[in-house]
Design a protein around this motif. Structure first.
Motif, PDB file in Angstrom:
ATOM      1  N   ALA A   1     -16.826  78.633  -7.624  1.00  0.00           N
ATOM      2  CA  ALA A   1     -17.899  79.416  -8.249  1.00  0.00           C
ATOM      3  C   ALA A   1     -18.245  78.932  -9.651  1.00  0.00           C
ATOM      4  O   ALA A   1     -19.302  79.293 -10.189  1.00  0.00           O
ATOM      5  N   SER A   2     -17.373  78.125 -10.253  1.00  0.00           N
ATOM      6  CA  SER A   2     -17.637  77.666 -11.618  1.00  0.00           C
ATOM      7  C   SER A   2     -16.897  76.365 -11.885  1.00  0.00           C
ATOM      8  O   SER A   2     -15.996  75.974 -11.131  1.00  0.00           O
ATOM      9  N   THR A   3     -17.288  75.699 -12.947  1.00  0.00           N
ATOM     10  CA  THR A   3     -16.601  74.494 -13.398  1.00  0.00           C
ATOM     11  C   THR A   3     -16.725  74.411 -14.918  1.00  0.00           C
ATOM     12  O   THR A   3     -17.503  75.146 -15.535  1.00  0.00           O
TER      13      THR A   3
ATOM     14  N   THR B   1     -17.670  76.931 -19.561  1.00  0.00           N
ATOM     15  CA  THR B   1     -17.626  77.312 -18.157  1.00  0.00           C
ATOM     16  C   THR B   1     -19.041  77.588 -17.671  1.00  0.00           C
ATOM     17  O   THR B   1     -19.760  78.408 -18.252  1.00  0.00           O
ATOM     18  N   VAL B   2     -19.453  76.864 -16.619  1.00  0.00           N
ATOM     19  CA  VAL B   2     -20.807  77.026 -16.085  1.00  0.00           C
ATOM     20  C   VAL B   2     -20.708  77.442 -14.616  1.00  0.00           C
ATOM     21  O   VAL B   2     -19.780  77.048 -13.905  1.00  0.00           O
ATOM     22  N   PRO B   3     -21.663  78.234 -14.134  1.00  0.00           N
ATOM     23  CA  PRO B   3     -21.635  78.656 -12.726  1.00  0.00           C
ATOM     24  C   PRO B   3     -22.017  77.519 -11.786  1.00  0.00           C
ATOM     25  O   PRO B   3     -22.785  76.619 -12.142  1.00  0.00           O
ATOM     26  N   VAL B   4     -21.464  77.586 -10.580  1.00  0.00           N
ATOM     27  CA  VAL B   4     -21.753  76.609  -9.528  1.00  0.00           C
ATOM     28  C   VAL B   4     -22.209  77.373  -8.288  1.00  0.00           C
ATOM     29  O   VAL B   4     -21.570  78.346  -7.886  1.00  0.00           O
ATOM     30  N   SER B   5     -23.304  76.941  -7.701  1.00  0.00           N
ATOM     31  CA  SER B   5     -23.781  77.550  -6.457  1.00  0.00           C
ATOM     32  C   SER B   5     -23.785  76.504  -5.353  1.00  0.00           C
ATOM     33  O   SER B   5     -24.162  75.352  -5.570  1.00  0.00           O
TER      34      SER B   5
ATOM     35  N   PHE C   1     -23.491  71.147  -4.569  1.00  0.00           N
ATOM     36  CA  PHE C   1     -22.891  72.056  -5.538  1.00  0.00           C
ATOM     37  C   PHE C   1     -23.737  72.015  -6.817  1.00  0.00           C
ATOM     38  O   PHE C   1     -23.586  71.108  -7.643  1.00  0.00           O
ATOM     39  N   GLU C   2     -24.652  72.952  -6.922  1.00  0.00           N
ATOM     40  CA  GLU C   2     -25.589  72.973  -8.040  1.00  0.00           C
ATOM     41  C   GLU C   2     -24.948  73.622  -9.258  1.00  0.00           C
ATOM     42  O   GLU C   2     -24.478  74.753  -9.198  1.00  0.00           O
ATOM     43  N   ARG C   3     -24.944  72.911 -10.375  1.00  0.00           N
ATOM     44  CA  ARG C   3     -24.328  73.392 -11.608  1.00  0.00           C
ATOM     45  C   ARG C   3     -25.413  73.740 -12.628  1.00  0.00           C
ATOM     46  O   ARG C   3     -26.445  73.068 -12.700  1.00  0.00           O
ATOM     47  N   SER C   4     -25.168  74.748 -13.415  1.00  0.00           N
ATOM     48  CA  SER C   4     -26.073  75.094 -14.511  1.00  0.00           C
ATOM     49  C   SER C   4     -25.619  74.315 -15.743  1.00  0.00           C
ATOM     50  O   SER C   4     -24.714  74.742 -16.466  1.00  0.00           O
ATOM     51  N   LEU C   5     -26.242  73.167 -15.960  1.00  0.00           N
ATOM     52  CA  LEU C   5     -25.809  72.285 -17.044  1.00  0.00           C
ATOM     53  C   LEU C   5     -26.147  72.872 -18.408  1.00  0.00           C
ATOM     54  O   LEU C   5     -27.180  73.527 -18.574  1.00  0.00           O
ATOM     55  N   PRO C   6     -25.287  72.635 -19.400  1.00  0.00           N
ATOM     56  CA  PRO C   6     -25.598  73.070 -20.764  1.00  0.00           C
ATOM     57  C   PRO C   6     -26.899  72.432 -21.252  1.00  0.00           C
ATOM     58  O   PRO C   6     -27.231  71.307 -20.870  1.00  0.00           O
TER      59      PRO C   6
ATOM     60  N   LEU D   1     -16.399  67.711 -10.161  1.00  0.00           N
ATOM     61  CA  LEU D   1     -17.534  68.546 -10.557  1.00  0.00           C
ATOM     62  C   LEU D   1     -17.859  68.494 -12.055  1.00  0.00           C
ATOM     63  O   LEU D   1     -19.043  68.502 -12.426  1.00  0.00           O
ATOM     64  N   PRO D   2     -16.894  68.452 -12.958  1.00  0.00           N
ATOM     65  CA  PRO D   2     -17.250  68.437 -14.388  1.00  0.00           C
ATOM     66  C   PRO D   2     -18.061  67.231 -14.822  1.00  0.00           C
ATOM     67  O   PRO D   2     -18.765  67.295 -15.837  1.00  0.00           O
ATOM     68  N   THR D   3     -17.987  66.130 -14.062  1.00  0.00           N
ATOM     69  CA  THR D   3     -18.654  64.899 -14.497  1.00  0.00           C
ATOM     70  C   THR D   3     -19.686  64.379 -13.508  1.00  0.00           C
ATOM     71  O   THR D   3     -20.308  63.353 -13.759  1.00  0.00           O
TER      72      THR D   3
END
Length: 424
Positions: free
Chosen positions: A65-67, A73-77, A92-97, A128-130
Protein backbone atom coordinates in the motif's frame (compact mmCIF):
# COMPACT_ATOMS: atom_id res chain seq x y z
CA UNK A 1 -8.44 -39.49 -12.45
CA UNK A 2 -5.67 -38.36 -10.10
CA UNK A 3 -6.68 -34.70 -10.24
CA UNK A 4 -10.30 -35.67 -9.56
CA UNK A 5 -9.23 -37.74 -6.54
CA UNK A 6 -7.19 -34.80 -5.28
CA UNK A 7 -10.23 -32.52 -5.51
CA UNK A 8 -12.45 -35.17 -3.90
CA UNK A 9 -10.02 -35.48 -1.01
CA UNK A 10 -10.18 -31.72 -0.41
CA UNK A 11 -13.96 -31.82 -0.50
CA UNK A 12 -14.11 -34.73 1.95
CA UNK A 13 -11.72 -32.99 4.33
CA UNK A 14 -13.71 -29.74 4.34
CA UNK A 15 -15.95 -30.69 7.32
CA UNK A 16 -12.95 -31.88 9.32
CA UNK A 17 -11.07 -28.66 8.60
CA UNK A 18 -14.08 -26.61 9.66
CA UNK A 19 -14.42 -28.61 12.87
CA UNK A 20 -10.70 -28.32 13.62
CA UNK A 21 -10.80 -24.56 13.09
CA UNK A 22 -13.83 -24.19 15.36
CA UNK A 23 -12.15 -26.23 18.09
CA UNK A 24 -8.95 -24.20 17.69
CA UNK A 25 -10.90 -21.00 18.24
CA UNK A 26 -12.53 -22.49 21.31
CA UNK A 27 -9.22 -23.63 22.82
CA UNK A 28 -7.52 -20.27 22.10
CA UNK A 29 -10.40 -18.07 23.29
CA UNK A 30 -9.12 -16.03 26.26
CA UNK A 31 -12.50 -16.54 27.96
CA UNK A 32 -11.80 -20.28 28.05
CA UNK A 33 -9.68 -21.20 31.13
CA UNK A 34 -8.06 -24.00 29.07
CA UNK A 35 -6.52 -21.37 26.77
CA UNK A 36 -4.15 -20.38 29.59
CA UNK A 37 -2.85 -23.89 30.19
CA UNK A 38 -0.15 -25.91 28.48
CA UNK A 39 -2.73 -28.55 27.51
CA UNK A 40 -5.05 -25.98 25.94
CA UNK A 41 -2.24 -24.32 23.94
CA UNK A 42 -1.04 -27.74 22.77
CA UNK A 43 -4.52 -28.68 21.59
CA UNK A 44 -4.97 -25.35 19.78
CA UNK A 45 -1.54 -25.68 18.16
CA UNK A 46 -2.21 -29.21 16.93
CA UNK A 47 -5.58 -28.18 15.49
CA UNK A 48 -4.06 -25.22 13.64
CA UNK A 49 -1.29 -27.37 12.16
CA UNK A 50 -3.92 -29.87 10.96
CA UNK A 51 -6.14 -27.17 9.45
CA UNK A 52 -3.26 -25.47 7.64
CA UNK A 53 -1.85 -28.75 6.35
CA UNK A 54 -5.16 -29.75 4.74
CA UNK A 55 -6.51 -26.44 3.40
CA UNK A 56 -6.39 -25.13 -0.17
CA UNK A 57 -4.36 -21.94 -0.30
CA UNK A 58 -5.88 -19.24 -2.51
CA UNK A 59 -4.08 -16.60 -4.52
CA UNK A 60 -2.33 -14.19 -2.10
CA UNK A 61 -2.43 -10.41 -2.35
CA UNK A 62 0.58 -8.19 -2.92
CA UNK A 63 -0.62 -5.86 -0.19
CA UNK A 64 1.91 -3.12 -1.00
CA UNK A 65 0.00 0.00 0.00
CA UNK A 66 2.97 2.34 0.38
CA UNK A 67 6.68 2.78 -0.22
CA UNK A 68 9.46 5.14 0.89
CA UNK A 69 10.76 7.66 -1.68
CA UNK A 70 13.28 10.32 -0.71
CA UNK A 71 12.59 9.62 2.98
CA UNK A 72 8.88 10.26 2.41
CA UNK A 73 6.18 7.58 2.67
CA UNK A 74 4.02 7.69 -0.47
CA UNK A 75 0.89 5.67 -1.30
CA UNK A 76 0.98 2.89 -3.88
CA UNK A 77 -2.05 1.69 -5.85
CA UNK A 78 -2.16 -1.58 -7.76
CA UNK A 79 -3.92 -1.44 -11.13
CA UNK A 80 -4.42 -3.84 -14.05
CA UNK A 81 -3.35 -1.96 -17.18
CA UNK A 82 -3.28 -4.77 -19.78
CA UNK A 83 -5.33 -7.96 -20.00
CA UNK A 84 -5.13 -11.22 -21.88
CA UNK A 85 -6.84 -14.57 -21.12
CA UNK A 86 -3.72 -16.02 -19.48
CA UNK A 87 -2.09 -12.92 -17.99
CA UNK A 88 -2.79 -9.50 -16.53
CA UNK A 89 -0.18 -6.76 -16.37
CA UNK A 90 -0.14 -5.02 -12.98
CA UNK A 91 1.18 -1.52 -12.48
CA UNK A 92 2.18 -0.27 -9.03
CA UNK A 93 1.36 3.42 -9.33
CA UNK A 94 3.21 5.63 -6.85
CA UNK A 95 2.40 9.20 -5.86
CA UNK A 96 5.82 10.73 -6.46
CA UNK A 97 6.98 13.72 -4.40
CA UNK A 98 6.61 17.04 -6.22
CA UNK A 99 9.53 17.87 -8.47
CA UNK A 100 10.97 14.34 -8.55
CA UNK A 101 11.99 13.10 -11.99
CA UNK A 102 10.38 9.98 -13.36
CA UNK A 103 12.02 6.72 -12.32
CA UNK A 104 13.00 3.92 -14.75
CA UNK A 105 10.09 1.83 -16.04
CA UNK A 106 10.69 -1.79 -15.03
CA UNK A 107 8.79 -4.86 -16.25
CA UNK A 108 9.23 -7.82 -13.91
CA UNK A 109 8.34 -11.07 -15.65
CA UNK A 110 7.29 -13.43 -12.87
CA UNK A 111 7.86 -17.17 -13.20
CA UNK A 112 5.03 -19.25 -14.59
CA UNK A 113 6.13 -22.39 -12.80
CA UNK A 114 3.44 -23.18 -10.27
CA UNK A 115 3.44 -20.18 -7.93
CA UNK A 116 1.64 -16.87 -8.30
CA UNK A 117 3.39 -13.60 -9.09
CA UNK A 118 3.06 -12.65 -5.43
CA UNK A 119 6.05 -14.90 -4.80
CA UNK A 120 7.97 -11.81 -5.96
CA UNK A 121 6.35 -9.50 -3.41
CA UNK A 122 9.75 -8.89 -1.80
CA UNK A 123 11.31 -8.20 -5.20
CA UNK A 124 8.69 -5.58 -6.00
CA UNK A 125 8.90 -4.05 -2.53
CA UNK A 126 12.68 -3.67 -2.75
CA UNK A 127 12.59 -2.01 -6.19
CA UNK A 128 9.56 0.25 -5.66
CA UNK A 129 11.49 3.17 -4.07
CA UNK A 130 13.62 3.60 -7.20
CA UNK A 131 11.54 2.17 -10.04
CA UNK A 132 8.16 2.42 -11.79
CA UNK A 133 7.17 -1.24 -11.48
CA UNK A 134 5.03 -3.40 -13.76
CA UNK A 135 4.69 -7.16 -13.18
CA UNK A 136 3.12 -10.08 -15.04
CA UNK A 137 0.23 -11.64 -13.13
CA UNK A 138 -0.18 -15.06 -14.75
CA UNK A 139 -3.65 -16.62 -14.58
CA UNK A 140 -4.25 -20.06 -13.09
CA UNK A 141 -4.90 -22.26 -16.15
CA UNK A 142 -7.75 -24.08 -14.44
CA UNK A 143 -9.59 -20.74 -14.24
CA UNK A 144 -9.42 -20.13 -18.02
CA UNK A 145 -12.30 -21.67 -20.03
CA UNK A 146 -11.44 -23.91 -22.97
CA UNK A 147 -13.12 -21.39 -25.28
CA UNK A 148 -10.14 -19.05 -24.75
CA UNK A 149 -7.89 -21.46 -26.65
CA UNK A 150 -4.43 -22.73 -25.77
CA UNK A 151 -1.30 -21.12 -24.41
CA UNK A 152 2.22 -22.37 -25.15
CA UNK A 153 5.79 -21.09 -24.99
CA UNK A 154 5.36 -19.21 -28.27
CA UNK A 155 2.32 -17.41 -26.85
CA UNK A 156 4.34 -16.59 -23.72
CA UNK A 157 7.01 -14.92 -25.85
CA UNK A 158 4.32 -12.99 -27.75
CA UNK A 159 2.86 -11.77 -24.46
CA UNK A 160 6.26 -10.51 -23.29
CA UNK A 161 6.82 -8.60 -26.55
CA UNK A 162 3.34 -7.07 -26.37
CA UNK A 163 3.85 -5.96 -22.76
CA UNK A 164 7.24 -4.37 -23.49
CA UNK A 165 5.68 -2.46 -26.38
CA UNK A 166 2.70 -1.48 -24.22
CA UNK A 167 4.91 0.02 -21.50
CA UNK A 168 6.81 2.00 -24.11
CA UNK A 169 10.34 3.22 -24.81
CA UNK A 170 13.25 2.90 -22.39
CA UNK A 171 11.72 -0.04 -20.53
CA UNK A 172 13.88 -2.32 -18.39
CA UNK A 173 12.89 -5.99 -18.20
CA UNK A 174 13.70 -8.39 -15.35
CA UNK A 175 13.15 -12.14 -15.70
CA UNK A 176 13.14 -14.22 -12.52
CA UNK A 177 13.91 -17.93 -12.95
CA UNK A 178 11.72 -19.68 -15.57
CA UNK A 179 11.05 -16.62 -17.79
CA UNK A 180 14.75 -16.09 -18.46
CA UNK A 181 14.52 -18.17 -21.64
CA UNK A 182 11.32 -16.67 -23.13
CA UNK A 183 12.37 -13.13 -22.16
CA UNK A 184 15.77 -13.58 -23.81
CA UNK A 185 13.99 -15.00 -26.87
CA UNK A 186 11.52 -12.10 -26.95
CA UNK A 187 14.31 -9.51 -26.77
CA UNK A 188 16.26 -11.34 -29.50
CA UNK A 189 13.22 -11.28 -31.79
CA UNK A 190 12.66 -7.56 -31.14
CA UNK A 191 16.31 -6.79 -31.84
CA UNK A 192 16.24 -8.90 -35.01
CA UNK A 193 13.35 -6.72 -36.18
CA UNK A 194 15.22 -3.56 -35.07
CA UNK A 195 12.21 -2.75 -32.91
CA UNK A 196 12.61 0.78 -31.48
CA UNK A 197 10.75 -0.35 -28.35
CA UNK A 198 13.19 -3.10 -27.44
CA UNK A 199 14.14 -2.72 -23.76
CA UNK A 200 17.10 -0.68 -22.56
CA UNK A 201 18.30 -3.43 -20.22
CA UNK A 202 17.56 -7.09 -19.60
CA UNK A 203 18.22 -8.64 -16.18
CA UNK A 204 18.12 -12.44 -15.95
CA UNK A 205 18.03 -13.86 -12.41
CA UNK A 206 18.50 -17.54 -11.56
CA UNK A 207 17.23 -18.69 -14.95
CA UNK A 208 17.82 -21.94 -16.89
CA UNK A 209 19.49 -20.50 -19.99
CA UNK A 210 21.74 -23.56 -20.43
CA UNK A 211 20.87 -26.48 -18.13
CA UNK A 212 23.81 -28.54 -19.43
CA UNK A 213 26.00 -26.45 -17.12
CA UNK A 214 26.15 -27.62 -13.49
CA UNK A 215 22.87 -29.60 -13.78
CA UNK A 216 20.60 -29.83 -10.72
CA UNK A 217 18.11 -32.52 -9.66
CA UNK A 218 15.38 -30.71 -11.62
CA UNK A 219 17.53 -30.73 -14.77
CA UNK A 220 18.48 -34.39 -14.39
CA UNK A 221 14.84 -35.46 -14.06
CA UNK A 222 14.01 -33.85 -17.39
CA UNK A 223 16.92 -35.62 -19.08
CA UNK A 224 16.13 -39.04 -17.61
CA UNK A 225 12.56 -39.22 -18.96
CA UNK A 226 11.25 -38.99 -22.52
CA UNK A 227 8.69 -36.29 -23.26
CA UNK A 228 5.98 -38.96 -23.54
CA UNK A 229 6.57 -39.87 -19.89
CA UNK A 230 5.71 -36.33 -18.83
CA UNK A 231 2.68 -36.28 -21.10
CA UNK A 232 1.39 -39.58 -19.69
CA UNK A 233 2.19 -39.01 -16.01
CA UNK A 234 1.83 -35.33 -15.11
CA UNK A 235 -0.71 -33.94 -17.60
CA UNK A 236 -4.32 -34.11 -16.37
CA UNK A 237 -7.70 -32.57 -17.28
CA UNK A 238 -9.13 -29.90 -14.99
CA UNK A 239 -12.02 -31.43 -13.02
CA UNK A 240 -15.54 -30.08 -12.80
CA UNK A 241 -16.77 -27.52 -11.67
CA UNK A 242 -13.71 -25.32 -12.35
CA UNK A 243 -14.04 -22.72 -15.17
CA UNK A 244 -11.28 -24.51 -17.10
CA UNK A 245 -13.11 -27.87 -16.94
CA UNK A 246 -11.46 -30.43 -19.29
CA UNK A 247 -8.48 -28.18 -20.10
CA UNK A 248 -5.29 -30.29 -19.98
CA UNK A 249 -2.88 -28.90 -17.41
CA UNK A 250 0.17 -29.61 -15.34
CA UNK A 251 -1.40 -29.27 -11.87
CA UNK A 252 0.22 -26.90 -9.42
CA UNK A 253 -0.01 -29.41 -6.58
CA UNK A 254 2.32 -31.75 -8.51
CA UNK A 255 4.90 -28.99 -8.92
CA UNK A 256 4.58 -28.13 -5.23
CA UNK A 257 5.02 -31.75 -4.16
CA UNK A 258 8.17 -31.93 -6.29
CA UNK A 259 9.65 -28.80 -4.73
CA UNK A 260 8.79 -29.93 -1.20
CA UNK A 261 10.25 -33.40 -1.70
CA UNK A 262 13.61 -31.83 -2.59
CA UNK A 263 13.83 -30.39 0.96
CA UNK A 264 11.28 -32.50 2.83
CA UNK A 265 13.26 -32.62 6.07
CA UNK A 266 13.46 -28.81 6.14
CA UNK A 267 9.67 -28.48 5.73
CA UNK A 268 8.98 -31.08 8.42
CA UNK A 269 11.30 -29.28 10.84
CA UNK A 270 9.63 -25.95 10.00
CA UNK A 271 6.19 -27.33 10.87
CA UNK A 272 7.50 -28.92 14.05
CA UNK A 273 8.99 -25.58 15.08
CA UNK A 274 5.72 -23.82 14.17
CA UNK A 275 3.88 -26.15 16.55
CA UNK A 276 6.39 -25.38 19.30
CA UNK A 277 6.11 -21.62 18.72
CA UNK A 278 2.33 -21.84 19.04
CA UNK A 279 2.57 -23.77 22.30
CA UNK A 280 5.04 -21.20 23.67
CA UNK A 281 2.88 -18.27 22.54
CA UNK A 282 5.76 -17.03 20.35
CA UNK A 283 3.52 -15.01 18.06
CA UNK A 284 6.19 -13.34 15.91
CA UNK A 285 7.90 -16.59 14.91
CA UNK A 286 4.55 -18.28 14.25
CA UNK A 287 3.41 -15.38 12.06
CA UNK A 288 6.58 -15.57 9.97
CA UNK A 289 5.83 -19.26 9.36
CA UNK A 290 2.25 -18.44 8.33
CA UNK A 291 3.37 -15.68 5.97
CA UNK A 292 5.91 -17.89 4.23
CA UNK A 293 3.70 -20.95 3.80
CA UNK A 294 0.62 -18.94 2.84
CA UNK A 295 2.67 -17.93 -0.20
CA UNK A 296 4.64 -21.13 -0.75
CA UNK A 297 1.62 -23.43 -0.64
CA UNK A 298 -0.52 -21.29 -2.97
CA UNK A 299 -0.08 -22.86 -6.41
CA UNK A 300 -1.57 -22.58 -9.88
CA UNK A 301 -1.92 -24.92 -12.85
CA UNK A 302 0.02 -24.54 -16.12
CA UNK A 303 -1.38 -25.37 -19.54
CA UNK A 304 -0.15 -28.72 -20.83
CA UNK A 305 1.15 -27.27 -24.09
CA UNK A 306 3.22 -24.61 -22.31
CA UNK A 307 4.67 -27.09 -19.81
CA UNK A 308 5.57 -29.76 -22.39
CA UNK A 309 7.06 -27.27 -24.86
CA UNK A 310 9.15 -25.73 -22.09
CA UNK A 311 10.43 -29.12 -20.87
CA UNK A 312 11.42 -30.12 -24.39
CA UNK A 313 12.88 -26.79 -25.54
CA UNK A 314 14.71 -25.74 -22.37
CA UNK A 315 15.60 -28.91 -20.50
CA UNK A 316 15.82 -31.62 -23.17
CA UNK A 317 16.89 -29.98 -26.43
CA UNK A 318 18.78 -26.98 -24.93
CA UNK A 319 17.59 -25.21 -28.05
CA UNK A 320 18.38 -21.63 -27.04
CA UNK A 321 22.10 -22.02 -26.19
CA UNK A 322 22.53 -24.24 -29.25
CA UNK A 323 21.08 -21.53 -31.49
CA UNK A 324 18.26 -23.88 -32.56
CA UNK A 325 15.27 -22.38 -30.72
CA UNK A 326 12.30 -21.55 -32.94
CA UNK A 327 9.51 -19.08 -32.27
CA UNK A 328 6.76 -20.27 -34.57
CA UNK A 329 8.55 -20.27 -37.96
CA UNK A 330 11.50 -18.04 -36.97
CA UNK A 331 14.84 -18.95 -35.46
CA UNK A 332 15.70 -17.07 -32.28
CA UNK A 333 19.04 -15.36 -32.93
CA UNK A 334 20.57 -14.14 -29.65
CA UNK A 335 23.54 -12.65 -31.51
CA UNK A 336 21.15 -10.02 -32.92
CA UNK A 337 20.92 -8.36 -29.48
CA UNK A 338 23.12 -5.26 -29.70
CA UNK A 339 21.34 -2.32 -28.06
CA UNK A 340 20.07 -4.07 -24.90
CA UNK A 341 22.41 -4.11 -21.89
CA UNK A 342 22.57 -7.49 -20.11
CA UNK A 343 22.84 -8.21 -16.38
CA UNK A 344 22.85 -11.81 -15.15
CA UNK A 345 22.49 -12.70 -11.46
CA UNK A 346 23.01 -16.08 -9.80
CA UNK A 347 22.99 -17.49 -6.27
CA UNK A 348 26.03 -19.40 -5.07
CA UNK A 349 23.91 -22.19 -3.51
CA UNK A 350 21.09 -22.31 -6.07
CA UNK A 351 19.74 -25.88 -6.28
CA UNK A 352 17.15 -25.09 -8.99
CA UNK A 353 19.25 -23.25 -11.60
CA UNK A 354 22.86 -24.18 -11.01
CA UNK A 355 25.66 -21.62 -11.05
CA UNK A 356 26.65 -20.93 -14.63
CA UNK A 357 23.27 -21.68 -16.21
CA UNK A 358 22.18 -18.03 -16.22
CA UNK A 359 25.64 -16.70 -16.99
CA UNK A 360 25.42 -18.67 -20.25
CA UNK A 361 23.37 -15.78 -21.62
CA UNK A 362 26.57 -13.72 -21.60
CA UNK A 363 28.18 -16.28 -23.88
CA UNK A 364 25.41 -16.56 -26.45
CA UNK A 365 24.65 -12.82 -26.67
CA UNK A 366 27.85 -12.03 -28.55
CA UNK A 367 26.56 -8.82 -30.12
CA UNK A 368 26.32 -6.92 -26.83
CA UNK A 369 29.38 -4.68 -26.21
CA UNK A 370 31.45 -5.53 -23.13
CA UNK A 371 30.64 -2.15 -21.59
CA UNK A 372 26.94 -3.11 -21.61
CA UNK A 373 27.16 -6.43 -19.79
CA UNK A 374 27.67 -7.55 -16.19
CA UNK A 375 27.48 -10.87 -14.34
CA UNK A 376 27.10 -11.13 -10.57
CA UNK A 377 27.08 -14.16 -8.24
CA UNK A 378 25.59 -13.53 -4.81
CA UNK A 379 27.47 -15.50 -2.14
CA UNK A 380 25.64 -17.63 0.44
CA UNK A 381 22.15 -17.62 -1.10
CA UNK A 382 20.04 -20.30 -2.73
CA UNK A 383 17.43 -19.95 -5.43
CA UNK A 384 14.93 -17.99 -3.35
CA UNK A 385 17.61 -15.62 -2.10
CA UNK A 386 18.40 -14.50 -5.64
CA UNK A 387 15.18 -12.46 -5.73
CA UNK A 388 14.06 -12.13 -2.11
CA UNK A 389 15.35 -11.69 1.42
CA UNK A 390 17.85 -9.47 3.18
CA UNK A 391 20.79 -10.15 0.87
CA UNK A 392 18.64 -9.37 -2.16
CA UNK A 393 17.64 -6.05 -0.62
CA UNK A 394 21.20 -5.14 0.43
CA UNK A 395 23.31 -6.56 -2.38
CA UNK A 396 21.31 -7.41 -5.50
CA UNK A 397 18.54 -4.80 -5.74
CA UNK A 398 20.96 -1.83 -5.60
CA UNK A 399 23.07 -3.41 -8.35
CA UNK A 400 20.01 -3.85 -10.55
CA UNK A 401 18.91 -0.25 -10.02
CA UNK A 402 22.41 1.09 -10.71
CA UNK A 403 22.76 -1.01 -13.85
CA UNK A 404 19.40 0.17 -15.20
CA UNK A 405 20.17 3.82 -14.57
CA UNK A 406 23.60 3.51 -16.16
CA UNK A 407 22.13 2.00 -19.31
CA UNK A 408 18.99 4.01 -19.94
CA UNK A 409 19.03 4.78 -23.64
CA UNK A 410 18.80 8.51 -23.05
CA UNK A 411 22.07 8.28 -21.09
CA UNK A 412 24.07 6.52 -23.78
CA UNK A 413 26.77 6.19 -24.97
CA UNK A 414 28.16 4.47 -21.89
CA UNK A 415 31.90 4.26 -21.25
CA UNK A 416 31.83 1.39 -18.78
CA UNK A 417 30.35 -0.25 -15.74
CA UNK A 418 32.11 -1.05 -12.49
CA UNK A 419 31.98 -4.76 -11.92
CA UNK A 420 31.17 -6.06 -8.44
CA UNK A 421 30.92 -9.34 -6.53
CA UNK A 422 32.06 -12.28 -8.61
CA UNK A 423 31.76 -10.51 -11.88
CA UNK A 424 32.68 -12.01 -15.15
Amino acid sequence: MFYQLYELNHAMMAPWRAAADAMRLAYSNPMNPMAHTYLGRTAAAGLEVFERATRRYGKPEFGLASTMIDSVTVPVSERVVWRQPFCNLLHFERSLPRGRAADPKVLIVAPMSGHYATLLRGTVEALLPTSDIYITDWIDARMVPLAEGGFDLDDYIDYVIEMIRFIGPDTHVIAVCQPAVPVLAAVALMETDDDPLSPSTMTLMGGPIDTRINPTAVNRLAKERPIDWFRDNVIMPVPWPQPGFMREVYPGFLQLSGFMSMNLDRHLIAHKEFFAHLVKNDGDAAEKHRDFYDEYLAVMDLTAEFYLQTVRTVFMDHALPKGEMMHRDRRVDTTAIRKVALLTVEGENDDISGVGQTEAAQTICTGIPDAMRLHYVQPDVGHYGVFNGSRFRREIAPRIAAFQRAHQRRNRPVKGVIRGGRAG
